[in-house]
Design an enzyme around this catalytic site. Sequence first.
Site, PDB file in Angstrom:
ATOM      1  N   ARG A 185      -1.143  -9.209  13.095  1.00 60.14           N
ATOM      2  CA  ARG A 185      -1.615  -8.228  12.029  1.00 60.14           C
ATOM      3  C   ARG A 185      -2.394  -8.771  10.970  1.00 60.14           C
ATOM      4  O   ARG A 185      -3.425  -8.348  10.364  1.00 60.14           O
ATOM      5  CB  ARG A 185      -0.443  -7.441  11.541  1.00 60.14           C
ATOM      6  CG  ARG A 185       0.091  -6.436  12.555  1.00 60.14           C
ATOM      7  CD  ARG A 185       1.529  -6.089  12.100  1.00 60.14           C
ATOM      8  NE  ARG A 185       1.756  -5.317  10.985  1.00 60.14           N
ATOM      9  CZ  ARG A 185       2.795  -5.016  10.295  1.00 60.14           C
ATOM     10  NH1 ARG A 185       3.925  -5.450  10.723  1.00 60.14           N
ATOM     11  NH2 ARG A 185       2.745  -4.531   9.071  1.00 60.14           N
ATOM     12  N   ARG A 211      10.448  -1.227  11.743  1.00 60.79           N
ATOM     13  CA  ARG A 211       9.309  -1.237  12.615  1.00 60.79           C
ATOM     14  C   ARG A 211       9.307  -1.988  13.532  1.00 60.79           C
ATOM     15  O   ARG A 211       9.581  -3.220  13.598  1.00 60.79           O
ATOM     16  CB  ARG A 211       7.906  -1.213  11.554  1.00 60.79           C
ATOM     17  CG  ARG A 211       7.970   0.265  10.744  1.00 60.79           C
ATOM     18  CD  ARG A 211       6.536   0.104   9.703  1.00 60.79           C
ATOM     19  NE  ARG A 211       5.634  -0.675   9.995  1.00 60.79           N
ATOM     20  CZ  ARG A 211       4.522  -0.704   9.627  1.00 60.79           C
ATOM     21  NH1 ARG A 211       4.572  -0.168   8.314  1.00 60.79           N
ATOM     22  NH2 ARG A 211       3.471  -1.360   9.762  1.00 60.79           N
ATOM     23  N   LYS A 257       0.813  -1.234   0.180  1.00 60.37           N
ATOM     24  CA  LYS A 257       0.050   0.088   0.043  1.00 60.37           C
ATOM     25  C   LYS A 257       0.885   1.271  -0.175  1.00 60.37           C
ATOM     26  O   LYS A 257       0.734   2.156  -0.675  1.00 60.37           O
ATOM     27  CB  LYS A 257      -1.068   0.072   1.277  1.00 60.37           C
ATOM     28  CG  LYS A 257      -1.923  -1.149   1.257  1.00 60.37           C
ATOM     29  CD  LYS A 257      -2.746  -0.986   2.595  1.00 60.37           C
ATOM     30  CE  LYS A 257      -2.182  -1.122   3.950  1.00 60.37           C
ATOM     31  NZ  LYS A 257      -1.459  -2.540   4.191  1.00 60.37           N
ATOM     32  N   ARG A 299      12.356  -5.047   5.106  1.00 57.47           N
ATOM     33  CA  ARG A 299      11.908  -3.488   5.168  1.00 57.47           C
ATOM     34  C   ARG A 299      12.708  -2.722   5.911  1.00 57.47           C
ATOM     35  O   ARG A 299      12.637  -2.996   7.257  1.00 57.47           O
ATOM     36  CB  ARG A 299      10.334  -3.517   5.330  1.00 57.47           C
ATOM     37  CG  ARG A 299       9.866  -2.035   5.448  1.00 57.47           C
ATOM     38  CD  ARG A 299       8.339  -1.704   5.473  1.00 57.47           C
ATOM     39  NE  ARG A 299       7.522  -2.432   6.335  1.00 57.47           N
ATOM     40  CZ  ARG A 299       6.335  -2.423   6.616  1.00 57.47           C
ATOM     41  NH1 ARG A 299       5.677  -2.105   5.413  1.00 57.47           N
ATOM     42  NH2 ARG A 299       5.736  -3.278   7.553  1.00 57.47           N
ATOM     43  N   ARG A 344     -10.058   0.438   8.173  1.00 53.36           N
ATOM     44  CA  ARG A 344      -9.867  -0.940   8.088  1.00 53.36           C
ATOM     45  C   ARG A 344     -11.041  -1.658   9.253  1.00 53.36           C
ATOM     46  O   ARG A 344     -10.716  -3.135   9.313  1.00 53.36           O
ATOM     47  CB  ARG A 344      -8.414  -1.258   8.467  1.00 53.36           C
ATOM     48  CG  ARG A 344      -7.771  -0.963   9.716  1.00 53.36           C
ATOM     49  CD  ARG A 344      -6.319  -1.389   9.757  1.00 53.36           C
ATOM     50  NE  ARG A 344      -5.610  -0.485   8.992  1.00 53.36           N
ATOM     51  CZ  ARG A 344      -3.971  -0.838   8.667  1.00 53.36           C
ATOM     52  NH1 ARG A 344      -3.689  -2.147   8.841  1.00 53.36           N
ATOM     53  NH2 ARG A 344      -3.357   0.334   8.436  1.00 53.36           N
TER      54      ARG A 344
END
Length: 236
Positions: A181, A170, A23, A137, A98
């Site tokens: 998640r 993160r 996203k 990431r 969401r």
Amino acid sequence: MSRMVEGQSALRLLLIGSPGAGKGTQSSRIENNFEVNTISSGDLLRKNIAQNTEIGIQAAKEMKNGAFVSDKLMVRLIDAELEKLGSEQNWLLDGFPRTMSQAKTLDATLQKCNQPLNLVIHLNVPEEVILQRIMDRWVHIPSGRVYNMTYNPPKKAGLDDVTGEPLERRPDDNPETFKIRLQKHHELTEPLLDYYKQKNILVSLAGNTSDEIYPQIRDLLQQRFRPEDSSNGSQP
Ligand code: AP5
Ligand code: MG
């Protein structure tokens, strides 16, 4: 930069996809090529946490554990951002709504100014590929810029390309939290797909990599933006 075709209503776009679906990556590409403002719920929360604001303090624990932040707080946060943009500007939302409750509240807000959502893009990426992406990431928290050590590495290791500031991992990017998640996404966010399908504004795009998906997004958006700028649409 492609501009809106005159007479078109402003773009009201949602990007929905599981954690790690891309996203943030797709939002940046859209923003780089079209005149669209992005509001990312996750980026906003991380900024609030970094600045130790009241919202950040309230959200930090849920985010770290992979749980959802309360609907009430999220609506407050996003409403304030939408108000800043006003009714003329094109926008896309990444990560909001969401839950069904957030979706209905957003619809009611947009109804009041007669600017309903006009496109919902579902990024449908296989689960097998996303965990590895998340493990690779690195992010620049102040801007929300996202890197990946194999797919999209920074020019200088560990540093943001634009500001030269250090990149971070993160705290919710570990296999245990990622599993939660993903579960939350299946349970609370996926029902939104049916909701938007019934409103005839849902487009589901599939692909193993964001490079397969972006050209499809570009083609969808090109219908609303001036065709003479189409060459810009292929830049990452
Ligand atoms: P948020 O920040 O929105 O996290 P998320 O939904 O889990 O999504 P991600 O940001 O992890 O993934 P992404 O889809 O943006 O993928 P990306 O482009 O980075 O939310 C975080 C938390 O905030 C939530 O868990 C919740 O606690 C809270 N929250 C936020 N909004 C909320 C709301 N509305 N209500 C309640 N709580 C809320 O890509 C992933 C990686 O893949 C990157 O490394 C990227 O470089 C890489 N990549 C991208 N494309 C490719 C490719 N083609 N090939 C290989 N790698 C690729
Ligand atoms: Mg993101």
